[in-house]
Design an enzyme around this catalytic site. Structure first.
Site, short mmCIF file in Angstrom:
data_model
loop_
_atom_site.label_atom_id
_atom_site.label_comp_id
_atom_site.label_asym_id
_atom_site.label_seq_id
_atom_site.Cartn_x
_atom_site.Cartn_y
_atom_site.Cartn_z
CE LYS A 72 -4.00 -2.09 0.23
NZ LYS A 72 -3.50 -3.35 -0.34
CG ASP A 73 -0.46 4.73 -2.15
OD1 ASP A 73 0.40 4.73 -3.04
OD2 ASP A 73 -1.68 4.67 -2.38
CE LYS A 74 7.33 6.28 4.97
NZ LYS A 74 6.77 7.50 5.61
#
Length: 409
Positions: A72-74
């Site tokens: 997932k996006d940080k």
């Protein structure tokens, strides 16, 4: 990436991690006698591989025993599943991790691996574009058959957009260059200790200067210190992390192919020789039922594409991937030739786990469960379909990404 329309108004996202939230939708059956522990956690502003490493550290176990279904996006807030390869887990020991909260945990017989999701639900606050214009663009995109199913930029790194370049070096067997690019890439890295190690290979000084938060870089340097070679250095990292480099390069190639397809034929063309798949409500393809388009079924498949029952696919190159037997097949071959890569290169003779037989990916998708209130949009996408790509079809995307010294995937 090519967009279906020339929409250039900027859409800004991720001013704060709370502006971008995503919840994984999975089907994981609890089993009181299961040998795995499943954790559903609220994760804020963590890279997926680094939080998995931190979970393993807190549980005093190998990082290899912690898996997850999707990266997932940080810079986001995620409701995300993790799998611990043990039925005896002290979940309370994870309570001290900053910006990490266990929502639920249970035993299961299901071993969670990449791709074990049904969909992801997103809630995103955006800036810079009028909400009504956003809605109009959404309606237009739906009426035109959806948005191009590119891999999102985060596939190539959160801050250092070079994972595909590292993957190409691995595929070509250039392991030393791959390790060096991971440790120091002049396009992105300003820290003197990174450059000093690459210039001198002074691992003693490097291990003193590299912060412990850069655990993956330290692992690579430590391998070199012990063995005097870089060839097997990626074995010191979690396998799923190293495999991601190869996947990133495959994703880069797919994006190139899809971009050319859009330029030549647009999003909705159905060509004899194309490979299509039935899709579910989330646009997840049933890859057990490939359909080759021919002159007899072409019209029917076109209608099924229009009614969102079927989607055309393109290859994700690997050593077993079949090139399309269509007019577009020559373009696919041409991109491989331009890259100086053959399909056989994806069969790694040194490290079998880095081999990839390839896959196929549908070329378009649509968001479902769409809602818009003021400047907050919610929608659901099938697994592996990127919210940022959908937003890029609405307008020119501006992501706020950290510029700190942490090297991230």
């Amino acid at each position: 990436m090519n967009k279906p329309e020339n929409f250039e108004e900027a859409i800004e996202i991720k001013r704060d991690p709370e502006d971008f939230s995503v919840e994984e939708i999975a089907d994981i059956e609890p089993d009181p006698n299961g040998k795995y522990t499943i954790i559903k956690a609220r994760v804020r502003d963590w890279d997926t591989n680094r939080i998995a490493a931190e979970i393993a550290r807190r549980l005093h176990m190998s990082r290899k025993r912690v898996t997850f279904a999707g990266t997932k996006d940080k810079r986001a807030v995620k409701l995300q599943y993790f799998c611990i390869n043990s039925a005896d887990v002290d979940v309370a020991s994870l309570s001290g991790i900053k910006d990490f909260e266990v929502i639920e945990s249970f035993k299961s017989s299901h071993y969670l691996t990449l791709g074990d999701l049904i969909a992801n639900h997103f809630k995103i606050r955006f800036y810079g574009i009028d909400p009504e214009m956003f809605r109009e663009r959404y309606v237009h995109i739906i009426s035109k058959g959806g948005f191009p199913n590119f891999f999102g930029d985060q596939r190539f790194g959160s801050r250092r957009r070079n994972t595909h370049e590292i993957g190409k070096l691995i595929i070509k067997g250039e392991y030393e260059e791959a390790v060096k690019k991971y440790i120091y890439d002049e396009k992105y890295d300003k820290e003197s200790y990174r450059k000093h190690f690459i210039d001198t290979l002074d691992y003693k000084t490097a291990l003193e200067r590299f912060p412990h938060s850069l655990s993956f870089e330290r692992s690579l340097i430590g391998y070199y210190a012990r063995n005097g070679t870089f060839k097997g250095a990626f074995d010191s990292l979690p396998k799923n992390l190293t495999i991601m480099f190869v996947h990133a390069y495959q994703s880069y190639l797919f994006n190139r192919i899809l971009d050319e397809r859009l330029k030549i034929y647009g999003l909705n063309a159905v060509l004899p020789g194309d490979i299509a798949f039935p899709v579910d409500a989330y646009f997840n393809p049933d890859k057990s039922k490939p359909i080759e388009v021919n002159s007899y079924n072409r019209e029917k498949i076109s209608k099924l594409v229009s009614s969102d029952k079927i989607r055309i696919s393109l290859p994700i190159f690997g050593y077993k991937t079949w090139i399309d037997n269509s007019d577009f097949g020559d373009v696919e071959y041409g991109i491989l030739k331009e890259e100086g890569i053959s399909q056989d290169d994806f069969k790694n003779k040194d490290f079998a786990y880095l081999s990839s037989s390839g896959d196929r990916r549908i070329i378009s998708a649509k968001p479902i469960n769409f809602s818009l209130e003021n400047n907050v949009v919610e929608f659901t996408l099938g697994k592996g379909i990127y919210a940022t790509v959908f937003l890029s079809s609405i307008g020119r995307l501006k992501e706020n990404v950290y510029s700190d010294s942490e090297a991230e995937l």
